[in-house]
Design an enzyme around this catalytic site. Sequence first.
Site, mmCIF file in Angstrom:
data_model
loop_
_atom_site.group_PDB
_atom_site.id
_atom_site.type_symbol
_atom_site.label_atom_id
_atom_site.label_comp_id
_atom_site.label_asym_id
_atom_site.label_seq_id
_atom_site.Cartn_x
_atom_site.Cartn_y
_atom_site.Cartn_z
ATOM 1 N N ALA A 63 0.816 -1.222 0.000
ATOM 2 C CA ALA A 63 0.000 0.000 0.000
ATOM 3 C C ALA A 63 0.849 1.272 0.000
ATOM 4 O O ALA A 63 0.372 2.340 -0.362
ATOM 5 C CB ALA A 63 -0.927 0.005 1.208
ATOM 6 N N ALA A 91 -16.214 0.713 16.904
ATOM 7 C CA ALA A 91 -17.491 0.979 17.585
ATOM 8 C C ALA A 91 -18.330 -0.294 17.550
ATOM 9 O O ALA A 91 -18.507 -0.894 16.487
ATOM 10 C CB ALA A 91 -18.239 2.120 16.894
ATOM 11 N N ARG A 134 -21.689 -2.570 19.871
ATOM 12 C CA ARG A 134 -22.731 -2.409 20.892
ATOM 13 C C ARG A 134 -22.231 -2.790 22.276
ATOM 14 O O ARG A 134 -22.616 -2.207 23.275
ATOM 15 C CB ARG A 134 -23.960 -3.243 20.520
ATOM 16 N N GLU A 141 -15.655 -5.073 -2.356
ATOM 17 C CA GLU A 141 -15.266 -6.405 -2.846
ATOM 18 C C GLU A 141 -15.856 -7.515 -1.985
ATOM 19 O O GLU A 141 -16.293 -8.549 -2.499
ATOM 20 C CB GLU A 141 -13.730 -6.506 -2.850
ATOM 21 N N VAL A 149 -19.598 -9.370 -2.409
ATOM 22 C CA VAL A 149 -19.991 -10.386 -3.393
ATOM 23 C C VAL A 149 -19.003 -11.540 -3.391
ATOM 24 O O VAL A 149 -17.807 -11.348 -3.655
ATOM 25 C CB VAL A 149 -20.074 -9.779 -4.821
ATOM 26 N N ILE A 203 -13.547 -14.234 -3.113
ATOM 27 C CA ILE A 203 -13.268 -14.254 -4.558
ATOM 28 C C ILE A 203 -13.228 -12.810 -5.065
ATOM 29 O O ILE A 203 -14.192 -12.071 -4.881
ATOM 30 C CB ILE A 203 -14.372 -15.016 -5.340
ATOM 31 N N LYS A 222 -26.267 -10.054 -4.297
ATOM 32 C CA LYS A 222 -24.931 -10.113 -4.913
ATOM 33 C C LYS A 222 -25.034 -10.052 -6.436
ATOM 34 O O LYS A 222 -24.246 -9.369 -7.098
ATOM 35 C CB LYS A 222 -24.232 -11.403 -4.473
ATOM 36 N N GLY A 231 -17.092 -16.522 5.683
ATOM 37 C CA GLY A 231 -16.111 -16.874 6.710
ATOM 38 C C GLY A 231 -15.246 -15.674 7.034
ATOM 39 O O GLY A 231 -15.074 -14.764 6.221
HETATM 40 N N1 HSE Z 1 -24.770 -16.265 4.042
HETATM 41 C C1 HSE Z 1 -23.949 -16.160 2.869
HETATM 42 C C2 HSE Z 1 -23.676 -17.526 2.292
HETATM 43 C C3 HSE Z 1 -22.626 -15.504 3.120
HETATM 44 O O1 HSE Z 1 -24.149 -18.530 2.800
HETATM 45 O O2 HSE Z 1 -22.990 -17.594 1.286
HETATM 46 C C4 HSE Z 1 -22.758 -14.030 3.270
HETATM 47 O O3 HSE Z 1 -23.379 -13.463 2.167
#
Ligand code: HSE
Length: 453
Positions: A33, A43, A45, A147, A150, A154, A223, A320
């Site tokens: 970078a 921040a 809850r 990024e 979606v 990937i 997406k 993940g």
């Molecule tokens: N819940 C989504 C999935 C991941 O099962 O691919 C987040 O968009």
Amino acid sequence: MESIKAGLLGFGTVGGGTYSVLRRNQEEIKRRAGRGIEVARIAVRTPAKAQAALSAIVTQEAGAETALAAGAGSLPLIDSDFDALVRDPAIDIVIETIGGTDRARELVLAAIAHGKHVVTANKALLAVHGMEIFQAAHSKGVMVAFEAAVAGGIPIIKALREGLTANRITWIAGIINGTTNFILSEMRDKGLDFATALADAQRLGYAEADPTFDVEGVDAAHKLTLMSAIAFGVPIQFDRAHIEGISKLDAIDIKYAEQLGYRIKLLGITRRSAKGIELRVHPTLVPSSMLIANVEGAMNAVAVNGDAVGMTLYYGKGAGAEPTASAVVADLVDVTRLHTADPEHRTPHLAFQPDQLSDLPVLPIDQITSAYYLRLRVADEPGVLAAIASLLADRGISVDALIQKESREGEGETDLIVLTHGTVEGNLRQALAKIEALSSVKSPVSLLRTENL
Ligand code: HSE
């Protein structure tokens, strides 16, 4: 040079993963970078919970001292003041990981109004409020990078917006929801019904407690809508997407599809024709020999066809902590590199210049063109097949393959499976209305779409 300062909204799976990857790979990230990227403020809850999670990351991190020495900076301030974070003059980039649409929209717009760049993983937010958010960002000369929104890890946004920029993109077809792909794999592998496979997905932590957005195709449609806008240079039009999930998918169709050489996948498909844009998510039969048909479990894959490049395929983890963080941090690096660039010389948010968006309409589902899989419950008696074939032929619909199951002793009814060649959906629906009116057809026809890509 001093590190660029980021503020994290939320410290759950994505926020925690982002913090962890940034710290662990700080040295290489800085070399890429040109300056360090430091999370200066968080921040949440429940600050105490985030504090504990952060301490665990710092303690576990191998070579924590090295990372600090390389510019990972001091530990961030953690509090519950979201509004103060998005106004904080010391923060250059706001990373939104709280999810949802209402509060996230308010905070993102406030961050933009205060001149901050935004990095978000929030597909629902952008699918619903993206045009407003990108317009605000454009007016203010800041970036909104997404990024991670979606297909998780990937880099499909980068590929569509930059890598394939020479192409006229013709279509995209993607497995862009890992939960449903896991469920479909379980149904096929183990012969499970939908409810049992969903319960497995929840037990293993793939599906949310409320899995509606995943299983009903809404997450995939969010997406897909973003990819469609970037691929074709049209506005984000989530409300025009046709969405069918997998909750009503019958296990028998997975079995019959397999016998015909297909697998059923929840595909997001967007295709451009002279008439308009197809934008649809639904269970789809894909030939088993295709790579995308063999994407199993919670993995994602996106196929993109461009006129120059032909078909390209992108595969990886769509969810993940660290796969998603991989995309968030890539955006942070991009934003850091372009922070001082003239806004007019940055890549446009939606790949096309904002005043160059096309008004090509999104086609209603009855105007799309597809091949179809039909399952009919019919009386096992002479002339039934001929009557059905004739009603299809009347509408110019050609049969590609057909199987009839042997009827069970004394039942007098059987399943008839018909694969059609491509036709306009409205045309097929008209034929089906007549077919369902036949006395020999015993229940509504099950219809699935088939794609040979
Ligand atoms: N819940 C989504 C999935 C991941 O099962 O691919 C987040 O968009």
